[in-house]
Motif scaffolding. Structure first.
Motif, PDB file in Angstrom:
ATOM      1  N   ILE A 384      -2.982   7.768   9.429  1.00 40.32           N
ATOM      2  CA  ILE A 384      -1.831   7.708  10.334  1.00 40.32           C
ATOM      3  C   ILE A 384      -0.583   8.290   9.688  1.00 40.32           C
ATOM      4  N   GLY A 385      -0.638   8.535   8.388  1.00 40.29           N
ATOM      5  CA  GLY A 385       0.510   9.108   7.698  1.00 40.29           C
ATOM      6  C   GLY A 385       0.872  10.492   8.181  1.00 40.29           C
ATOM      7  N   VAL A 386      -0.111  11.246   8.722  1.00 38.29           N
ATOM      8  CA  VAL A 386       0.191  12.594   9.206  1.00 38.29           C
ATOM      9  C   VAL A 386       1.139  12.565  10.394  1.00 38.29           C
ATOM     10  N   PHE A 387       1.278  11.403  11.040  1.00 36.88           N
ATOM     11  CA  PHE A 387       2.202  11.262  12.165  1.00 36.88           C
ATOM     12  C   PHE A 387       3.518  10.619  11.732  1.00 36.88           C
ATOM     13  N   GLY A 388       3.704  10.456  10.405  1.00 33.49           N
ATOM     14  CA  GLY A 388       4.935   9.870   9.899  1.00 33.49           C
ATOM     15  C   GLY A 388       4.969   8.360   9.977  1.00 33.49           C
ATOM     16  N   ILE A 389       3.813   7.722  10.132  1.00 32.45           N
ATOM     17  CA  ILE A 389       3.725   6.268  10.262  1.00 32.45           C
ATOM     18  C   ILE A 389       3.407   5.655   8.907  1.00 32.45           C
ATOM     19  N   ASP A 390       4.087   4.541   8.597  1.00 31.70           N
ATOM     20  CA  ASP A 390       3.908   3.911   7.289  1.00 31.70           C
ATOM     21  C   ASP A 390       2.689   3.001   7.229  1.00 31.70           C
ATOM     22  N   ALA A 391       2.418   2.235   8.279  1.00 34.91           N
ATOM     23  CA  ALA A 391       1.312   1.286   8.241  1.00 34.91           C
ATOM     24  C   ALA A 391       0.963   0.873   9.659  1.00 34.91           C
ATOM     25  N   GLY A 392      -0.233   0.324   9.820  1.00 37.15           N
ATOM     26  CA  GLY A 392      -0.668  -0.149  11.128  1.00 37.15           C
ATOM     27  C   GLY A 392      -1.817  -1.115  10.967  1.00 37.15           C
ATOM     28  N   THR A 393      -2.374  -1.552  12.092  1.00 33.18           N
ATOM     29  CA  THR A 393      -3.541  -2.439  12.063  1.00 33.18           C
ATOM     30  C   THR A 393      -4.679  -1.719  12.768  1.00 33.18           C
ATOM     31  N   PRO A 394      -5.455  -0.909  12.056  1.00 32.63           N
ATOM     32  CA  PRO A 394      -6.519  -0.131  12.698  1.00 32.63           C
ATOM     33  C   PRO A 394      -7.579  -1.034  13.324  1.00 32.63           C
ATOM     34  N   ILE A 395      -8.133  -0.579  14.456  1.00 30.75           N
ATOM     35  CA  ILE A 395      -9.257  -1.277  15.076  1.00 30.75           C
ATOM     36  C   ILE A 395     -10.536  -0.684  14.521  1.00 30.75           C
ATOM     37  N   LEU A 396     -11.482  -1.551  14.212  1.00 30.60           N
ATOM     38  CA  LEU A 396     -12.742  -1.109  13.618  1.00 30.60           C
ATOM     39  C   LEU A 396     -13.501  -0.163  14.545  1.00 30.60           C
ATOM     40  N   ASN A 397     -14.113   0.847  13.953  1.00 31.47           N
ATOM     41  CA  ASN A 397     -15.063   1.653  14.696  1.00 31.47           C
ATOM     42  C   ASN A 397     -16.264   0.746  14.993  1.00 31.47           C
ATOM     43  N   PRO A 398     -16.703   0.635  16.254  1.00 32.00           N
ATOM     44  CA  PRO A 398     -17.769  -0.314  16.586  1.00 32.00           C
ATOM     45  C   PRO A 398     -18.986  -0.173  15.669  1.00 32.00           C
ATOM     46  N   GLY A 399     -19.480  -1.315  15.199  1.00 30.40           N
ATOM     47  CA  GLY A 399     -20.647  -1.327  14.338  1.00 30.40           C
ATOM     48  C   GLY A 399     -20.340  -1.226  12.862  1.00 30.40           C
ATOM     49  N   GLY A 405      -6.644   2.441   6.543  1.00 33.29           N
ATOM     50  CA  GLY A 405      -5.567   3.266   7.077  1.00 33.29           C
ATOM     51  C   GLY A 405      -4.677   3.771   5.958  1.00 33.29           C
ATOM     52  N   LEU A 406      -4.339   5.077   6.017  1.00 37.12           N
ATOM     53  CA  LEU A 406      -3.423   5.678   5.048  1.00 37.12           C
ATOM     54  C   LEU A 406      -2.088   5.933   5.711  1.00 37.12           C
ATOM     55  N   GLY A 407      -1.019   5.421   5.118  1.00 36.23           N
ATOM     56  CA  GLY A 407       0.311   5.650   5.646  1.00 36.23           C
ATOM     57  C   GLY A 407       0.928   6.923   5.100  1.00 36.23           C
ATOM     58  N   ALA A 408       2.151   7.191   5.517  1.00 31.85           N
ATOM     59  CA  ALA A 408       2.860   8.380   5.051  1.00 31.85           C
ATOM     60  C   ALA A 408       3.304   8.206   3.606  1.00 31.85           C
ATOM     61  N   GLU A 419      12.311   0.350 -15.215  1.00 31.01           N
ATOM     62  CA  GLU A 419      13.519   0.896 -14.599  1.00 31.01           C
ATOM     63  C   GLU A 419      13.231   1.258 -13.144  1.00 31.01           C
ATOM     64  N   VAL A 420      14.299   1.568 -12.423  1.00 32.58           N
ATOM     65  CA  VAL A 420      14.148   2.002 -11.039  1.00 32.58           C
ATOM     66  C   VAL A 420      14.169   3.521 -11.014  1.00 32.58           C
ATOM     67  N   ALA A 421      13.133   4.108 -10.402  1.00 31.95           N
ATOM     68  CA  ALA A 421      13.025   5.565 -10.330  1.00 31.95           C
ATOM     69  C   ALA A 421      12.550   5.959  -8.937  1.00 31.95           C
ATOM     70  N   LEU A 422      12.795   7.203  -8.568  1.00 24.43           N
ATOM     71  CA  LEU A 422      12.275   7.711  -7.299  1.00 24.43           C
ATOM     72  C   LEU A 422      10.802   8.074  -7.498  1.00 24.43           C
ATOM     73  N   ARG A 423       9.933   7.440  -6.715  1.00 29.64           N
ATOM     74  CA  ARG A 423       8.495   7.656  -6.841  1.00 29.64           C
ATOM     75  C   ARG A 423       7.883   7.935  -5.465  1.00 29.64           C
ATOM     76  N   GLN A 424       6.676   8.498  -5.473  1.00 32.32           N
ATOM     77  CA  GLN A 424       5.942   8.778  -4.241  1.00 32.32           C
ATOM     78  C   GLN A 424       5.091   7.553  -3.899  1.00 32.32           C
ATOM     79  N   VAL A 425       5.376   6.943  -2.756  1.00 31.56           N
ATOM     80  CA  VAL A 425       4.787   5.643  -2.410  1.00 31.56           C
ATOM     81  C   VAL A 425       4.113   5.725  -1.039  1.00 31.56           C
ATOM     82  N   LEU A 426       2.966   5.063  -0.896  1.00 29.49           N
ATOM     83  CA  LEU A 426       2.337   4.938   0.427  1.00 29.49           C
ATOM     84  C   LEU A 426       1.789   3.533   0.604  1.00 29.49           C
ATOM     85  N   THR A 427       1.575   3.159   1.868  1.00 27.55           N
ATOM     86  CA  THR A 427       1.022   1.846   2.199  1.00 27.55           C
ATOM     87  C   THR A 427      -0.395   2.006   2.728  1.00 27.55           C
TER      88      THR A 427
END
Length: 463
Positions: A384-399, A405-408, A419-427
């Motif tokens: 879902i990160g390709v749409f700029g979304i950080d997180a969601g609750t995916p529904i299972l593919n049946p079976g 889910g990968l966020g942006a 220390e505090v630094a700028l890092r690349q983060v995803l949820t």
């Protein structure tokens, strides 16, 4: 003069026990002469758009269904006039083709066709004729053939146009024709910029944004947005893939007790690794993305947490754990959400896994995903990160027992080495079936995936 007889062709089961299909278009008209395995129609099942090859060589006598009709399996869709000694050639059984040998017994009994994708056995050949996806010949005005540079799905032998009908139809691939239909465009008005005048997806998209309003009104078509001028609402029948997806999601949501967990991780080391891999000889020309590493991380984590790669057998009240991984990738297509899967993904080294992901995405976008590619999945990823979304609750593919889910990927202030630094983060979002996976198992799996993405070198401690 040899006697003739009428043969009916009934809509076959196109795989996975599907009960109906929609006729998208006919490639023939009444009176046309067709050859064995010539594509005669394009239909959409609940899973994919497929082409129907002719099971007979003869003349089209009647088309029983019109484009747009939803037809039940087993109903007649077309009648042929064939020589009474021609009969029907049996289609190759799926098991023979799947084995890769392509061999068919010479004494296979005659039967009505029941599977699309392999074509009928040519009489006396003892071998199934696969429909080739190759460069279709272009018949010029003078009768000579020019090679076409663009791939067009075609029968192994492309028959000459009958009464000029095939030559007059705009040249394009089935996915492009489907896109034009969805946009309400008549391909006869779309100029083709591809080789030999082939109409491409880009041509249709370009035309849909600049089409003259009078032309659209003359067609009685809706605007690209789907609504006609003055209308306050638009109603769209739910058919095909969207109908199947809706039913499957409802079944999954109300059958499997979902639980979802989240984990936010610093993936800067993974992105640095990707940058290095892109410059290596082994990955030359291979597309690498965060999804590539996430898929590999999932496959390693599944090995350590096999409950995530299982299904619930309701009839026998058993948990079935798979010793292989058919990795599903959720893909948004013009026809709706599909989840094709990579068979035996756990056996693929990273370069081959990356290539398989690229091929899967391209096939899905082009609308060429087959029912076989959509069945048999054991665990899935949705990006879902390709749409700029950080997180969601995916529904299972049946079976399936789990979906990741990968966020942006975001540049964020993050604690790094005190220390505090700028890092690349995803949820990461993990939904799982709580009948099969308890909280500890789900948490350990998600922690493993996160640890690999946060520090790829952790793989050395897991394998």
């Amino acid at each position: 003069m040899s006697a003739t007889m009428i043969k009916e062709f009934r809509l076959p089961d196109l795989g996975e026990g599907l009960t109906e299909s929609e006729i998208l278009s006919w490639k023939v008209d009444v009176g046309d002469t067709v050859s064995l395995n010539q594509v005669i129609a394009e239909v959409e099942t609940a899973k994919a758009v497929v082409e129907l090859p002719s099971p007979f060589a003869g003349v089209i006598k009647e088309l029983h269904e019109q484009p747009g009709s939803v037809v039940e399996v087993g109903k007649p869709i077309v009648s042929f006039e064939v020589a009474d000694d021609a009969g029907s050639a049996p289609l190759a059984p799926s098991g023979a083709a799947g084995a890769g040998s392509g061999e068919a017994a010479l004494d296979t009994p005659r039967r009505e066709p029941n599977l699309v994708g392999y074509g009928a056995v040519v009489e006396g050949s003892g071998r199934p004729t696969r429909r080739a996806r190759n460069f279709a010949p272009v018949v010029e005005a003078g009768g000579t053939k020019a090679a076409e540079a663009g791939p067009v799905e075609s029968a192994a032998v492309q028959p000459a146009p009958v009464e000029g009908k095939a030559a007059e139809r705009p040249r394009s691939t089935p996915p492009v024709r489907k896109l034009a239909k969805d946009l309400g465009l008549d391909l006869a008005h779309v100029p083709g910029t591809g080789p030999g005048g082939l109409i491409t997806r880009e041509d249709v998209q370009e035309f849909s944004g600049h089409a003259a309003e009078p032309a659209l009104q003359a067609q009685g078509a809706a605007s690209p947005g789907g609504a006609r001028p003055g209308e306050r609402e638009t109603r769209t029948p739910i058919k095909g893939v969207r109908k199947h997806t809706a039913a499957a999601m409802v079944q999954s949501a109300f059958t499997a007790p979902h639980a979802t967990e989240f984990l936010t991780v610093d993936v800067t080391p993974s992105l640095e690794l990707l940058a290095k891999l892109k410059t290596s000889r082994e990955f030359a020309g291979i597309k690498l993305t965060p999804l590539t590493l996430a898929a590999k991380a999932l496959l390693i984590a599944v090995r350590r947490n096999p409950a995530l790669n299982s299904r619930w057998d309701e009839e026998n009240q058993e948990m079935v754990t798979f010793n292989y991984v058919n990795l599903g990738i959720a893909a948004a297509t013009p026809r709706g959400l599909t989840v094709p899967n990579i068979k035996d993904a756990e056996a693929l080294p990273l370069p081959q896994l990356a290539q398989a992901l690229t091929a899967l995405a391209e096939t899905a976008r082009a609308g060429r995903t087959t029912p076989a590619d959509l069945s048999g999945g054991t665990i899935s990823i949705t990006n879902i990160g390709v749409f700029g979304i950080d997180a969601g609750t995916p529904i299972l593919n049946p079976g399936e027992a789990a979906i990741l889910g990968l966020g942006a990927v975001r540049t964020m202030p993050w604690e790094y080495r005190g220390e505090v630094a700028l890092r690349q983060v995803l949820t990461l979002s993990l939904s799982f079936d709580h009948r099969l996976v308890d909280g500890e198992q789900g948490s350990r799996f998600l922690a493993d995936v996160g640890a690999i993405l946060a520090e790829p070198g952790m793989v050395l401690t897991m394998v």
